[in-house]
Every structure is written in C-alpha cells, then in structure tokens.
Scaffold this active site. Structure first.
Site, PDB file in Angstrom:
ATOM      1  N   ASN A 265     -31.912  20.377 -13.714  1.00  0.00           N
ATOM      2  CA  ASN A 265     -30.882  19.109 -13.612  1.00  0.00           C
ATOM      3  C   ASN A 265     -30.779  18.414 -14.834  1.00  0.00           C
ATOM      4  O   ASN A 265     -29.637  18.031 -15.384  1.00  0.00           O
ATOM      5  CB  ASN A 265     -31.338  18.289 -12.647  1.00  0.00           C
ATOM      6  CG  ASN A 265     -30.487  16.957 -12.502  1.00  0.00           C
ATOM      7  OD1 ASN A 265     -29.231  17.368 -12.049  1.00  0.00           O
ATOM      8  ND2 ASN A 265     -30.785  16.022 -12.885  1.00  0.00           N
TER       9      ASN A 265
ATOM     10  N   ASP B 191     -28.878  14.623 -17.895  1.00  0.00           N
ATOM     11  CA  ASP B 191     -28.487  15.495 -16.969  1.00  0.00           C
ATOM     12  C   ASP B 191     -27.752  16.875 -17.825  1.00  0.00           C
ATOM     13  O   ASP B 191     -26.691  16.320 -18.574  1.00  0.00           O
ATOM     14  CB  ASP B 191     -27.417  15.282 -16.127  1.00  0.00           C
ATOM     15  CG  ASP B 191     -28.295  14.576 -14.935  1.00  0.00           C
ATOM     16  OD1 ASP B 191     -29.450  13.921 -15.039  1.00  0.00           O
ATOM     17  OD2 ASP B 191     -28.016  14.822 -13.611  1.00  0.00           O
TER      18      ASP B 191
ATOM     19  N   ASP C 107     -36.152  22.210  -9.182  1.00  0.00           N
ATOM     20  CA  ASP C 107     -36.284  20.983  -9.129  1.00  0.00           C
ATOM     21  C   ASP C 107     -34.842  20.079  -8.909  1.00  0.00           C
ATOM     22  O   ASP C 107     -33.950  20.782  -9.424  1.00  0.00           O
ATOM     23  CB  ASP C 107     -36.871  20.610 -10.477  1.00  0.00           C
ATOM     24  CG  ASP C 107     -37.238  18.949 -10.480  1.00  0.00           C
ATOM     25  OD1 ASP C 107     -37.990  18.514  -9.675  1.00  0.00           O
ATOM     26  OD2 ASP C 107     -36.754  18.254 -11.613  1.00  0.00           O
TER      27      ASP C 107
ATOM     28  N   HIS D 287     -29.038  17.315  -7.101  1.00  0.00           N
ATOM     29  CA  HIS D 287     -28.586  16.609  -8.185  1.00  0.00           C
ATOM     30  C   HIS D 287     -27.834  17.341  -9.120  1.00  0.00           C
ATOM     31  O   HIS D 287     -27.467  16.654 -10.388  1.00  0.00           O
ATOM     32  CB  HIS D 287     -29.650  15.662  -8.696  1.00  0.00           C
ATOM     33  CG  HIS D 287     -30.355  14.679  -8.034  1.00  0.00           C
ATOM     34  ND1 HIS D 287     -29.707  13.320  -7.640  1.00  0.00           N
ATOM     35  CD2 HIS D 287     -31.607  14.698  -7.218  1.00  0.00           C
ATOM     36  CE1 HIS D 287     -30.675  12.760  -6.931  1.00  0.00           C
ATOM     37  NE2 HIS D 287     -31.736  13.547  -6.498  1.00  0.00           N
TER      38      HIS D 287
ATOM     39  N   GLU E  78     -35.889  22.389  -4.045  1.00  0.00           N
ATOM     40  CA  GLU E  78     -36.120  21.159  -3.560  1.00  0.00           C
ATOM     41  C   GLU E  78     -35.138  20.445  -3.390  1.00  0.00           C
ATOM     42  O   GLU E  78     -34.346  19.775  -4.300  1.00  0.00           O
ATOM     43  CB  GLU E  78     -36.958  20.481  -4.768  1.00  0.00           C
ATOM     44  CG  GLU E  78     -37.576  19.133  -4.390  1.00  0.00           C
ATOM     45  CD  GLU E  78     -37.357  18.116  -5.339  1.00  0.00           C
ATOM     46  OE1 GLU E  78     -38.177  17.036  -5.086  1.00  0.00           O
ATOM     47  OE2 GLU E  78     -36.644  18.275  -6.559  1.00  0.00           O
TER      48      GLU E  78
HETATM   49 CA   LIG Z   1     -26.930  16.566 -12.499  1.00  0.00          CA
END
Ligand SMILES: [Ca+2]
Ligand SMILES: [Ca+2]
Length: 504
Positions: free
Chosen positions: A129, A170, A200, A204, A238
C-alpha cells in the site's frame, strides 16, 4: 478352495480399506490440497537471536525450525524482513533486499531450503500500500512533479497521501508501472521458493469511490499473474475489518483473507461468555457468506496478531488457562488455514494501553504496539532476543518449561495440531454445519471432507461454560475428549459421513 479365496479376498479388502483410512492420508491429501496449512506468524525481531546482538534474525528461525516442527505447524508467515527505518518494518526501503539486522539474502535462501526440508512453507508479508519515505522511488518522486517516479505515488494538494501516518507514502495503483513492479517483486521471491504472500492493508490499496471493488480486482490481477507460473501459490489478504460482508468480496481476488469477525466472536462468546448460543450460528453465517462469493474460499482464522492485544491479555481470558486452551481447540478445528501468532502457544501476555499516548520505557524510548510484539520466551539466553524490555511476561512459563509439562498450553496446542493433521475433515474440509443440539452451554459443529478416495465427518463440541456437562449421546467414535465434559472442555466424535444430516 472357494472359502480360501474368499478369505484371501477379504484380507485384501481389509488391507485396501485400512490403507485408505483417513489417518494415513495426510501426506497424500496435502498434495491435492496444497494451500491448506497450519501457519505460525513470526515477528522476526522477537523470535530468535543467532548472533547475540539481542535482535531476532533469519538464522535464528533456521536454527529453531525443530521447535516449529515439534509444535506441528506446516507454514510460516514472516512479518516484513526488508530494510526499513522502523523496528516493525512496515515501511519498506527496498523490496529486493533483507534488513541487515535480520541477515542477508543468502540467509533467507538458507532458511527457505531448511524450512522446505522440514515440510514448512514460508509466506512473506507484502507491504505494497505504501513505501517508506526513504525508498529511492519516493526520494526521486518528491523531487519534482516531472520526476521519473512521481506517478508512483498518490498526491493530494502537492503532498504524498498517507493511509497511515509516519512517513508511509501510498503507492499509486492507477499506474500500471507500479503493478508491474509489484509483480516482479512477487516473481523474485516465488523463484526463491516462497509459497505466497500476506497482503498488508488490502482495503487501503486503492483510493477510489469503490475501493473494495477496485482492491479485489487489483488483487485478482496480481493473483492471476503469480498463478501462471506458480499455480499452488497462496495470497492471504489482511482486510482489517470486523464487518464480514466487506471481507467476503476479497475472496474474489485472494485465495484467503483473515477472519477478524471470527476472532471477535471468540473474544466475545468464549472470553466474555456473551450470548454463547449464537457462537456457532454466527460463524456459520460468515462461512455461507464467503461461500456465496467463492465456493473454494479458504478462510484464515486466528485468535490475535501483532496489531491486537494478546489473548492472555484480552478480557475474559486473563488468568483463565482453560479458556486459552479452549480457544486454541476452536481455532484448530475451524475450516481453512489457522494462523497462530508466535507466543500464543505459551500464553504470552501483551497489550497496548490506549489510555496513554505511548509509554516511556527506560532503556528503549516510547513504545506503542511493542507490548504486543515482545521477545519470544525460549527460557534460553542463547536464543532469547532482548531488543525490548518485556515486563509483562516475567511470570509466563517459557517454552523450555512448557515442553516438560504435560498440562501446559504448549502441549494443548501440540495435541490439537496433531489431531487436525490426522483428520482430513479438520485439516482439509471446508464444510461447517451447526450441530443440531446446540444450546447456551455447548456449541458444536460438524466438519467433513470428501474426495474420490477419502471421506470423513466429525462433530466438534465445546463446553463454553465453567460447569461440567454430560453429553447424552450413544453414537460415533470419540477421537478427542470425553462425554463427561469438564469446564471449557472439547469433545470430537467421528461419525459416518452419510449421517451428517442426522446430527445437523
Ligand atoms: Ca492506498
Ligand atoms: Ca541477531
């Protein structure tokens, strides 16, 4: 003569049938179910130190694979092992190198070989991420909007977006170059012999108006890429989310996802003993939701992990050794790939105190989640890591102590792991039906497995109470426990596969 032939045929039939008995079939079934494993989650920094610098390392794992074989686990999830400015490693500076405190790439290859020799697979943490703000991509990206790597990151008003604060920038998955980079990182490690990846922060990954949809299709793209050359490889996502319908969608792109809802059910129904009568029916609902999305779903149940308080420090489980053992027997009898967080098999304690914004630890500094990630208790100074002064486990029996104690939590874990591997219904089955006579004290489920050669069904019943319970049944073959159930005991009964509906 005819009689003799009959006897010979009968003996032949008996030999044939016994050769197909479920208990002999683990190795054979493992080959046809390559993604079904029992995982052990390792925070490398805390596990075992091989060179006396107080920091756990890869050679420490290699040198202690016998401990993991003895426990019976078949796979490891290693928390991030790459160069990183943080103690936890979730901000990667170089995906293709090993954190110097943990060892070298040669050490990692030796670990893979040695683990392979023990029949233990390795799954790596894939933290995609975000990268560290010290990753060369980011150092270039922030230098100018026209820099080569500028579009590798998500920008908002001129600043690099952070899903998580603290220099974690990110990555931009709208950029195909970033996807290509991730695929080449995955290929790099699969070629070395890694079994797969724990993704992970999967929820997101993409910043969009429909992140679940976009994330799961990104994962599908990555998964399809690795399956081309490594069809047995494994992706577990996750999705840190207790609302399970949101997790369910991730079974489109991932082989598996962690079951935070099931963990919460265990904390609530087994720990606090709230609404126990709903325990199994709630779990059944989750599995049916997942099954609707992907009939081949592989669930990843767990009791706790590095982001959560340890079970022995969770309300309802503190100073309740019988409940810790019961939680282990629940975890190891659920469908899928159970994950054991290192030290849970010893009942290690550890919690983060949210009433304080970090705690100052003499000789260390300010600590937050470190309390959940403390040194493994070997009871052997030649292996113990010392990077963090752990005051929560001064009284917790070490692995050396517990291996010598038949009544220890370690032995309870070892026993139920062995039982899972001996019984295909538990190890490889994906079916889960509530037992028909469940009530507010006992909660049971039927697990089963069937293929061309093997079929087996078992009923697992747990006593979620400090009262004894006498099970009034006269069927099946008891393979674990007793019908006179002690407080927080478990009984496992093998039944005829054809009788599943009778007891459901
Ligand atoms: Ca992201
Ligand atoms: Ca070391």
């Amino acid at each position: 003569m005819k009689k003799l032939l009959h006897i010979i045929l009968s003996i032949g039939l008996i030999v044939f049938l016994s050769s197909c008995s479920p208990k002999d079939s683990y190795e054979q079934l493992k080959k046809t179910n390559p993604q079904h494993d029992i995982y052990y989650q390792i925070f490398v920094r805390s596990f075992a130190d091989s060179n006396d610098d107080g920091i756990g390392d890869l050679n420490g794992i290699t040198e202690n694979l016998d401990y993991l074989s003895d426990l019976g686990v078949t796979a490891l999830w290693l928390l991030p092992i790459h160069p990183s400015p943080s103690y936890h490693g979730y901000d990667v500076m170089d995906y293709l190198d090993i954190h110097p405190e943990y060892g070298t790439m040669d050490d990692f290859e030796r670990l893979l070989d040695a683990a392979n020799d023990e029949g233990i697979k390795i799954v790596m943490d894939l933290v995609i991420n975000h990268t560290s703000d010290q990753h060369p991509w980011y150092i270039d990206a922030q230098s100018s909007t026209s820099a080569t790597y500028h579009d590798y990151y998500v920008w908002q008003n001129g600043n690099a977006y952070e899903s998580f604060v603290g220099g974690m920038k990110d990555l931009n998955f709208e950029n195909q170059d970033v996807i290509d980079e991730v695929e080449s990182i995955m290929d790099f490690y699969l070629e070395k012999g890694v079994h797969g990846f724990r993704i992970d922060a999967a929820k997101h990954l993409i910043e969009s108006t429909n992140p679940t949809f976009d994330n799961t299709f990104l994962l599908l793209e990555l998964n399809q890429h690795i399956k081309e050359n490594y069809p047995d490889s494994f992706i577990v996502s996750e999705v840190f989310e207790y609302f399970y319908p949101m997790v369910a969608d991730y079974f489109i792109g991932s082989d598996s996802a962690f079951n935070f809802y099931a963990a919460q059910q265990i904390w609530d129904k087994v720990g606090k003993l709230n609404s126990r009568y709903l325990f199994v029916s709630n779990l059944h609902k989750v599995y049916e939701t997942y099954r609707d999305i992907n009939p081949d779903f592989i669930d990843s149940p767990f009791l706790t992990n590095h982001d959560l308080d340890r079970l022995a420090s969770t309300p309802g489980f503190m100073n309740e050794p019988e409940k810790l053992a019961l939680a282990a027997r629940i975890l190891l009898t659920l469908p899928g790939t159970p994950f054991i967080y290192y030290g849970e098999e010893l009942g290690m304690k550890g919690y983060r105190d949210y009433s304080q914004d970090g705690q100052i630890i003499p000789g260390y500094g300010i600590a937050y989640d470190e309390f959940r990630r403390t040194p493994f208790l070997w009871g052997d100074d030649s292996k113990n890591t010392t990077w963090f002064p752990d005051l929560m486990n001064l009284e917790t029996p070490t692995s050396a102590d517990q291996k010598l104690d038949e009544t220890s939590l370690f032995m309870a874990y070892k026993e139920i792991i062995a039982l899972r591997k001996d019984n295909p219904a538990l190890m490889f089955g994906n079916d889960f039906l509530p037992y028909g006579d469940n009530n507010g004290q006992i909660q049971g489920y039927i697990r089963s497995y069937q293929d061309e050669n093997v079929k087996q069904a078992v009923i697992v019943i747990h006593n979620l109470s400090s009262d004894t319970y006498t099970l009034d049944i006269d069927f099946g073959n008891v393979i674990f426990g007793s019908k006179e159930m002690e407080a927080f005991a478990t009984i496992i009964i093998e039944i005829d596969y054809e009788d599943i509906e009778v007891y459901a």
